[in-house]
Design a protein around this motif. Sequence first.
Motif, PDB file in Angstrom:
ATOM      1  N   UNK A 142       8.427   7.488 -12.350  1.00  0.00           N
ATOM      2  CA  UNK A 142       9.105   6.823 -13.295  1.00  0.00           C
ATOM      3  C   UNK A 142       9.042   5.473 -13.136  1.00  0.00           C
ATOM      4  N   UNK A 143       8.441   4.837 -12.288  1.00  0.00           N
ATOM      5  CA  UNK A 143       8.428   3.278 -12.126  1.00  0.00           C
ATOM      6  C   UNK A 143       7.394   2.545 -12.893  1.00  0.00           C
ATOM      7  N   UNK A 144       7.769   2.210 -13.997  1.00  0.00           N
ATOM      8  CA  UNK A 144       6.752   1.534 -14.885  1.00  0.00           C
ATOM      9  C   UNK A 144       6.099   0.206 -14.315  1.00  0.00           C
ATOM     10  N   UNK A 145       4.844   0.320 -14.412  1.00  0.00           N
ATOM     11  CA  UNK A 145       3.906  -0.759 -13.846  1.00  0.00           C
ATOM     12  C   UNK A 145       4.100  -2.129 -14.710  1.00  0.00           C
ATOM     13  N   UNK A 146       4.646  -1.798 -15.967  1.00  0.00           N
ATOM     14  CA  UNK A 146       4.674  -3.015 -16.852  1.00  0.00           C
ATOM     15  C   UNK A 146       5.762  -3.766 -16.283  1.00  0.00           C
ATOM     16  N   UNK A 147       6.690  -3.516 -15.440  1.00  0.00           N
ATOM     17  CA  UNK A 147       7.600  -4.279 -14.622  1.00  0.00           C
ATOM     18  C   UNK A 147       7.171  -4.999 -13.467  1.00  0.00           C
ATOM     19  N   UNK A 148       7.305  -6.253 -13.379  1.00  0.00           N
ATOM     20  CA  UNK A 148       6.415  -7.253 -12.372  1.00  0.00           C
ATOM     21  C   UNK A 148       7.008  -6.504 -11.078  1.00  0.00           C
ATOM     22  N   UNK A 149       8.320  -6.255 -11.049  1.00  0.00           N
ATOM     23  CA  UNK A 149       8.968  -5.832  -9.702  1.00  0.00           C
ATOM     24  C   UNK A 149       8.328  -4.571  -9.172  1.00  0.00           C
ATOM     25  N   UNK A 150       8.114  -3.498 -10.154  1.00  0.00           N
ATOM     26  CA  UNK A 150       7.401  -2.304  -9.654  1.00  0.00           C
ATOM     27  C   UNK A 150       5.820  -2.610  -9.291  1.00  0.00           C
ATOM     28  N   UNK A 151       5.243  -3.387 -10.096  1.00  0.00           N
ATOM     29  CA  UNK A 151       3.894  -3.700  -9.846  1.00  0.00           C
ATOM     30  C   UNK A 151       3.744  -4.445  -8.382  1.00  0.00           C
ATOM     31  N   UNK A 152       4.490  -5.352  -8.125  1.00  0.00           N
ATOM     32  CA  UNK A 152       4.472  -6.009  -6.916  1.00  0.00           C
ATOM     33  C   UNK A 152       4.760  -4.943  -5.920  1.00  0.00           C
ATOM     34  N   UNK A 153       5.707  -4.248  -5.990  1.00  0.00           N
ATOM     35  CA  UNK A 153       6.067  -3.190  -4.920  1.00  0.00           C
ATOM     36  C   UNK A 153       4.853  -2.216  -4.569  1.00  0.00           C
ATOM     37  N   UNK A 154       4.210  -1.700  -5.680  1.00  0.00           N
ATOM     38  CA  UNK A 154       2.901  -1.091  -5.621  1.00  0.00           C
ATOM     39  C   UNK A 154       1.863  -1.651  -4.714  1.00  0.00           C
ATOM     40  N   UNK A 155       1.609  -2.771  -4.853  1.00  0.00           N
ATOM     41  CA  UNK A 155       0.733  -3.864  -4.127  1.00  0.00           C
ATOM     42  C   UNK A 155       1.222  -3.952  -2.685  1.00  0.00           C
ATOM     43  N   UNK A 156       2.431  -4.088  -2.479  1.00  0.00           N
ATOM     44  CA  UNK A 156       2.797  -4.270  -1.003  1.00  0.00           C
ATOM     45  C   UNK A 156       2.763  -3.071  -0.315  1.00  0.00           C
ATOM     46  N   UNK A 158       1.018  -0.716  -0.731  1.00  0.00           N
ATOM     47  CA  UNK A 158      -0.437  -0.424  -0.323  1.00  0.00           C
ATOM     48  C   UNK A 158      -0.836  -1.272   0.997  1.00  0.00           C
ATOM     49  N   UNK A 159      -0.095  -2.135   1.546  1.00  0.00           N
ATOM     50  CA  UNK A 159      -0.121  -2.915   2.458  1.00  0.00           C
ATOM     51  C   UNK A 159      -1.366  -4.043   2.213  1.00  0.00           C
ATOM     52  N   UNK A 160      -1.132  -4.362   1.222  1.00  0.00           N
ATOM     53  CA  UNK A 160      -1.654  -5.681   0.576  1.00  0.00           C
ATOM     54  C   UNK A 160      -0.800  -6.792   0.412  1.00  0.00           C
ATOM     55  N   UNK A 161      -1.408  -8.160   0.598  1.00  0.00           N
ATOM     56  CA  UNK A 161      -0.488  -9.234   0.405  1.00  0.00           C
ATOM     57  C   UNK A 161      -0.529  -9.873  -1.006  1.00  0.00           C
ATOM     58  N   UNK A 162       0.862  -9.749  -1.477  1.00  0.00           N
ATOM     59  CA  UNK A 162       1.206  -9.992  -3.150  1.00  0.00           C
ATOM     60  C   UNK A 162       0.841 -11.603  -3.180  1.00  0.00           C
ATOM     61  N   UNK A 163       1.083 -12.518  -2.496  1.00  0.00           N
ATOM     62  CA  UNK A 163       0.725 -13.756  -2.794  1.00  0.00           C
ATOM     63  C   UNK A 163      -0.874 -13.929  -2.997  1.00  0.00           C
ATOM     64  N   UNK A 164      -1.584 -13.308  -2.213  1.00  0.00           N
ATOM     65  CA  UNK A 164      -3.130 -13.308  -2.401  1.00  0.00           C
ATOM     66  C   UNK A 164      -3.322 -12.677  -3.705  1.00  0.00           C
ATOM     67  N   UNK A 169      -4.935 -11.071  -9.789  1.00  0.00           N
ATOM     68  CA  UNK A 169      -4.515 -10.336 -11.002  1.00  0.00           C
ATOM     69  C   UNK A 169      -4.488 -11.109 -12.307  1.00  0.00           C
ATOM     70  N   UNK A 170      -5.343 -10.205 -13.334  1.00  0.00           N
ATOM     71  CA  UNK A 170      -5.558 -10.678 -14.483  1.00  0.00           C
ATOM     72  C   UNK A 170      -6.844 -11.241 -14.761  1.00  0.00           C
ATOM     73  N   UNK A 171      -7.662 -11.441 -13.583  1.00  0.00           N
ATOM     74  CA  UNK A 171      -9.009 -11.959 -13.868  1.00  0.00           C
ATOM     75  C   UNK A 171     -10.057 -10.911 -14.556  1.00  0.00           C
ATOM     76  N   UNK A 172     -11.119 -11.520 -14.849  1.00  0.00           N
ATOM     77  CA  UNK A 172     -12.165 -10.394 -15.432  1.00  0.00           C
ATOM     78  C   UNK A 172     -13.253  -9.927 -14.521  1.00  0.00           C
ATOM     79  N   UNK A 173     -13.173 -10.271 -13.245  1.00  0.00           N
ATOM     80  CA  UNK A 173     -14.388  -9.865 -12.534  1.00  0.00           C
ATOM     81  C   UNK A 173     -14.643  -8.277 -12.214  1.00  0.00           C
ATOM     82  N   UNK A 174     -13.337  -7.299 -12.579  1.00  0.00           N
ATOM     83  CA  UNK A 174     -13.195  -6.173 -12.566  1.00  0.00           C
ATOM     84  C   UNK A 174     -14.117  -5.316 -13.621  1.00  0.00           C
ATOM     85  N   UNK A 175     -14.210  -6.200 -14.839  1.00  0.00           N
ATOM     86  CA  UNK A 175     -15.128  -5.327 -16.187  1.00  0.00           C
ATOM     87  C   UNK A 175     -16.291  -4.971 -15.868  1.00  0.00           C
TER      88      UNK A 175
END
Length: 218
Positions: A142-156, A158-164, A169-175
């Motif tokens: 129940x940790x909504x990813x719409x919350x910036x804190x939860x989104x960042x927590x998921x990234x971190x 996973x062992x990924x660097x949040x600053x990077x 996040x938000x670019x279109x290269x994935x489309x």
Amino acid sequence: MRDLGACKATDEPYLVARPEFDLSDIDASGLDLHFFPSLNSPYTAIIYDKSIAMAESCKIKLHHKPVLPMIMRGVPAPRSKMGYILFDTKREADFFGAGFDKLVTPIGTPTRRAYSLFPWARAQGKDTTLLSIMLRYSWAEGKGLYKASNFRAAVEEAGLDWKEASQIVGDDKWKAVTEQNQTEMVEQMGLWACPVTSFAGQMASPIWRSGDRIDSGW
């Protein structure tokens, strides 16, 4: 229905019996698994980790191909359909002991933000880890990813660097990659609902189920 005592024909065989596979010591290194998950798919949420673990333990070459949720691809999802999917998933989750308790749908912006990180995470070999964590947050904790804190927590987590990540996040290269995955699943395979698994190749050793050999030359 039998467990609830609501089945009158208790001696009849199951319409669709649950297969039981022993995957220990299985060498499936000759197989390729094309796996099409969705972050907003309840069914994906309860089988995702098992699918990744199966590929790893059996030495299957995994092709991880996330696609957008049905609703974001224009597939209609009336309330009755969504209700059935949630109750059916809960039943399956309880049977397999998978977490499916506190739900906060990631549909829309959270999904697009998540998918924008997948190519970057894949380059570091952590795209499956990131999606696994985001599925758990959305469908089990129940940790909504719409919350910036939860989104960042998921990234971190996973062992990924949040600053990077925050620069990506938000670019279109994935489309383009995601659209290619969707074209393969929908137009080439004729399937639309996730998760989709497609195997190709041959196995080096057979799978046995309930004492019967299943042909390994898939």
